[in-house]
Design a protein around this motif. Structure first.
Motif, PDB file in Angstrom:
ATOM      1  N   ILE A  28       0.853  -1.196   0.000  1.00 18.59           N
ATOM      2  CA  ILE A  28       0.000   0.000   0.000  1.00 18.59           C
ATOM      3  C   ILE A  28       0.886   1.242   0.000  1.00 18.59           C
ATOM      4  N   THR A  29       0.563   2.199  -0.882  1.00 18.48           N
ATOM      5  CA  THR A  29       1.348   3.428  -1.009  1.00 18.48           C
ATOM      6  C   THR A  29       0.632   4.590  -0.338  1.00 18.48           C
ATOM      7  N   LEU A  30       1.357   5.273   0.548  1.00 19.29           N
ATOM      8  CA  LEU A  30       0.897   6.516   1.161  1.00 19.29           C
ATOM      9  C   LEU A  30       1.527   7.671   0.400  1.00 19.29           C
ATOM     10  N   ASN A  31       0.704   8.581  -0.105  1.00 19.26           N
ATOM     11  CA  ASN A  31       1.181   9.734  -0.859  1.00 19.26           C
ATOM     12  C   ASN A  31       0.630  11.009  -0.231  1.00 19.26           C
ATOM     13  N   VAL A  32       1.526  11.883   0.239  1.00 26.29           N
ATOM     14  CA  VAL A  32       1.107  13.174   0.791  1.00 26.29           C
ATOM     15  C   VAL A  32       1.123  14.187  -0.344  1.00 26.29           C
ATOM     16  N   GLN A  33      -0.054  14.684  -0.711  1.00 30.00           N
ATOM     17  CA  GLN A  33      -0.187  15.556  -1.874  1.00 30.00           C
ATOM     18  C   GLN A  33       0.289  16.978  -1.602  1.00 30.00           C
ATOM     19  N   GLY A  34      -0.203  17.585  -0.529  1.00 29.86           N
ATOM     20  CA  GLY A  34       0.151  18.973  -0.268  1.00 29.86           C
ATOM     21  C   GLY A  34      -0.424  19.462   1.039  1.00 29.86           C
ATOM     22  N   LEU A  35      -0.119  20.730   1.341  1.00 29.56           N
ATOM     23  CA  LEU A  35      -0.489  21.303   2.633  1.00 29.56           C
ATOM     24  C   LEU A  35      -0.826  22.780   2.457  1.00 29.56           C
ATOM     25  N   VAL A  36      -1.829  23.235   3.191  1.00 33.40           N
ATOM     26  CA  VAL A  36      -2.153  24.653   3.299  1.00 33.40           C
ATOM     27  C   VAL A  36      -2.175  24.987   4.782  1.00 33.40           C
ATOM     28  N   GLY A  37      -1.511  26.084   5.182  1.00 32.89           N
ATOM     29  CA  GLY A  37      -1.459  26.345   6.609  1.00 32.89           C
ATOM     30  C   GLY A  37      -1.165  27.784   6.959  1.00 32.89           C
ATOM     31  N   ASP A  38      -1.160  28.044   8.263  1.00 31.67           N
ATOM     32  CA  ASP A  38      -0.708  29.317   8.807  1.00 31.67           C
ATOM     33  C   ASP A  38       0.181  29.003  10.006  1.00 31.67           C
ATOM     34  N   LYS A  39       0.380  29.958  10.880  1.00 31.54           N
ATOM     35  CA  LYS A  39       1.337  29.780  11.971  1.00 31.54           C
ATOM     36  C   LYS A  39       0.987  28.618  12.887  1.00 31.54           C
ATOM     37  N   ASN A  40      -0.298  28.429  13.165  1.00 31.13           N
ATOM     38  CA  ASN A  40      -0.693  27.425  14.153  1.00 31.13           C
ATOM     39  C   ASN A  40      -1.675  26.381  13.646  1.00 31.13           C
ATOM     40  N   SER A  41      -1.930  26.340  12.348  1.00 33.76           N
ATOM     41  CA  SER A  41      -2.865  25.338  11.838  1.00 33.76           C
ATOM     42  C   SER A  41      -2.461  24.906  10.441  1.00 33.76           C
ATOM     43  N   ALA A  42      -2.866  23.703  10.076  1.00 35.39           N
ATOM     44  CA  ALA A  42      -2.530  23.174   8.756  1.00 35.39           C
ATOM     45  C   ALA A  42      -3.611  22.211   8.299  1.00 35.39           C
ATOM     46  N   ILE A  43      -3.825  22.180   6.990  1.00 33.66           N
ATOM     47  CA  ILE A  43      -4.717  21.207   6.363  1.00 33.66           C
ATOM     48  C   ILE A  43      -3.883  20.428   5.355  1.00 33.66           C
ATOM     49  N   LEU A  44      -3.883  19.113   5.511  1.00 37.05           N
ATOM     50  CA  LEU A  44      -3.034  18.227   4.723  1.00 37.05           C
ATOM     51  C   LEU A  44      -3.919  17.315   3.882  1.00 37.05           C
ATOM     52  N   LEU A  45      -3.549  17.094   2.619  1.00 37.63           N
ATOM     53  CA  LEU A  45      -4.226  16.120   1.768  1.00 37.63           C
ATOM     54  C   LEU A  45      -3.287  14.940   1.524  1.00 37.63           C
ATOM     55  N   PHE A  46      -3.788  13.717   1.733  1.00 34.63           N
ATOM     56  CA  PHE A  46      -2.993  12.537   1.390  1.00 34.63           C
ATOM     57  C   PHE A  46      -3.907  11.464   0.819  1.00 34.63           C
TER      58      PHE A  46
END
Length: 526
Positions: A140-158
């Protein structure tokens, strides 16, 4: 077969088209068949094409989907329902293409996050980061696509795919554990689903994860989002996403074969047992103004909080003995003409039971609350839950005509292992910070100390001298008069100082923010 882009280029939204499109929504079975047909057709079309051509056609497809979506937004609700099939086919074509060219980097974070933010991606700018890092273990392959964030928070797509290209079992993926570390510090995690709501937590750092909507999934590739809320600075730090054990599962409604009416007939001492004052941990505290602002009758909601309830009996009744769940009935019986149900077990597999009649109509649940506690830290942490539910079921005769039905996740297959990827959060933060130290409303009890506004969140720090853990009312007003809806909220406490962080539904242009209202007091953003 035509080029992929040709499949959508000739989709024109004309009034006469509506009468030819069925208004009924697709069933889950029909949706799966459509996905498979589309996937096979695209596989044939992609044979022999290089990555550059695939990427170009993918971008054309996505532009067309956005065009269709924008056009749908101008139609009436009824017409949007009729046009749903065309939009669904468009989405399916694009997601199938995306799954077949997973190794082709988009080069555009805005396009990547359109599945979450829609047109709001226009304001991401340098707050976004394309990653495209992956690792394969146990097929099984885990692929982290990208991230959007600021100083104290982040949203990650994988996303997850199988190395042999086969489909996952069931319609849902869960994990034995999901961890998000920032330079070695483990952050607590929560999972969610659309049928459960978690209140604010006492954690200073937390993350949540979930699968994207079904329309963006294909059987061979599942995509997820992670939302991290941290107390420390994330930017420029090394972060690690780690998954332990990947569990393929089926989520849905399941009927229980346990007959609770028969249990109460066999053990009548539980039917009408002595009640006790409702325990503090099972009492919800509502803010009347907040309820009214959400269109609810505050007095009616508050009146349904039970004053008396059932004591713990540890009956250990498992409603689903064939499933992998430790969520069991602690006690049940009738109190003041209502059926009370008390449950306990592990946080991981808990669910909310409902009762339905022969026609499938669900009986009103007048009150419910779930509380959580944990033992241990880090990998040794164990989470437990307790639930209390009250139903509009007056007696044993009425209960005997009903069946228990619950929404939860049935595990099908587990792949043991650990998948781990590290990356640097090389994004730039754009924010406005106001240091105020000013008294606001509630007499002299509330001092607003600081506001920090970024593209993704609003943080409010205030001191509450009364030391009451109530909630402040917060609104965000844009210069064009639009009021921005605030999303998920987290709170942390340090003595009388309270830090509240709100996540926006999508990125915003902070230069267009006119003011923040705290308890109806205006704080101008300059």
């Amino acid at each position: 077969m035509n080029k992929l882009s040709d499949l959508l280029i000739h989709v024109n939204l004309k009034e006469e088209d509506y009468k030819n499109i069925a208004e009924e929504p697709l069933t889950i079975e029909e949706l799966d068949i459509l996905k498979q047909i589309t996937f096979k057709a695209i596989q044939e079309d992609l044979k022999g094409k290089d990555e550059l051509k695939l990427k170009d056609e993918s971008l054309v497809l996505q532009d067309k989907i956005i065009e269709i979506n924008d056009d749908l937004g101008t139609k009436s609700y009824k017409r949007r329902k009729k046009k749903r099939l065309l939009f669904l086919v468009a989405i399916l074509i694009f997601t199938c293409v995306a799954s077949l060219i997973a190794n082709v980097k988009n080069g555009n974070v805005e396009r990547m996050f359109e599945v979450l933010f829609g047109s709001g991606t226009a304001y991401i700018g340098e707050s976004g980061l394309e990653l495209g890092v992956n690792t394969t273990k146990e097929g099984i392959t885990l692929n982290v696509q990208g991230l959007v964030g600021d100083k104290n928070s982040a949203i990650l797509l994988f996303d997850l795919t199988k190395e042999d290209g086969s489909s996952f079992d069931g319609n849902y993926i869960k994990f034995g554990r999901l961890e998000f570390d920032v330079e070695g510090k483990h952050e607590k995690t929560r999972s969610w689903n659309p049928f459960k709501i978690y209140g604010s937590q006492g954690y200073t750092s937390s993350i949540g994860w979930g699968m994207l909507d079904e329309v963006y999934q294909v059987p061979t590739k599942y995509t997820f989002k992670v939302e991290a809320n941290l107390t420390k600075d994330l930017i420029g730090k090394n972060a690690t996403l780690k998954l332990t054990d990947i569990i393929e599962a089926e989520q849905g409604d399941w009927f229980s074969e346990i007959n609770l009416a028969e249990f109460l007939r066999a053990y009548p001492e539980y039917t009408y047992q002595d009640s006790i004052p409702m325990e503090e941990k099972f009492i919800s505290y509502y803010d009347e103004e907040e309820l009214e602002s959400e269109g609810m009758n505050a007095q009616e909601v508050i009146s349904k909080i039970p004053k008396r309830g059932l004591d713990s009996k540890q009956l250990d009744i498992n409603l689903y003995p064939d499933f992998n769940t430790e969520w069991k009935i602690d006690n049940l019986g009738f109190v003041d003409g209502k059926l009370h149900l008390r449950m306990y077990g592990t946080d991981e597999m808990h669910y909310t039971p409902s009762f339905v009649d022969e026609q499938g109509n669900e009986i009103e649940m007048e009150y419910n609350i779930t509380t959580y506690h944990s033992n241990g830290e880090g990998a040794k942490e164990e989470r437990f839950a307790q639930g209390y539910y009250v139903y509009a079921i007056k007696d044993l005769e009425e209960l005997s005509k009903l069946r228990v039905r619950s929404w939860f996740i049935k595990e099908l297959r587990t792949t043991k292992g650990e998948w781990q990827l590290s990356f640097k959060v090389a994004i730039k933060n754009e924010e406005k910070r106001l240091v105020l130290n000013k008294m606001y409303s509630q007499g002299d009890s509330l001092t607003l100390e600081e506001l920090t506004l970024s593209k993704l969140s609003l943080q409010v720090i205030y001191e509450n001298k009364n030391n009451k853990r109530g909630t402040i009312k917060t609104r965000l007003l844009m210069k064009d008069g639009q009021e921005i809806k605030l999303g998920a909220k987290s709170q942390s406490y340090e003595g009388s100082k309270v830090t509240v962080r709100y996540a926006f539904k999508e990125p915003i242009d902070i230069s267009e923010v006119q003011a923040v209202f705290i308890n109806n007091e205006e704080v101008k953003i300059e």
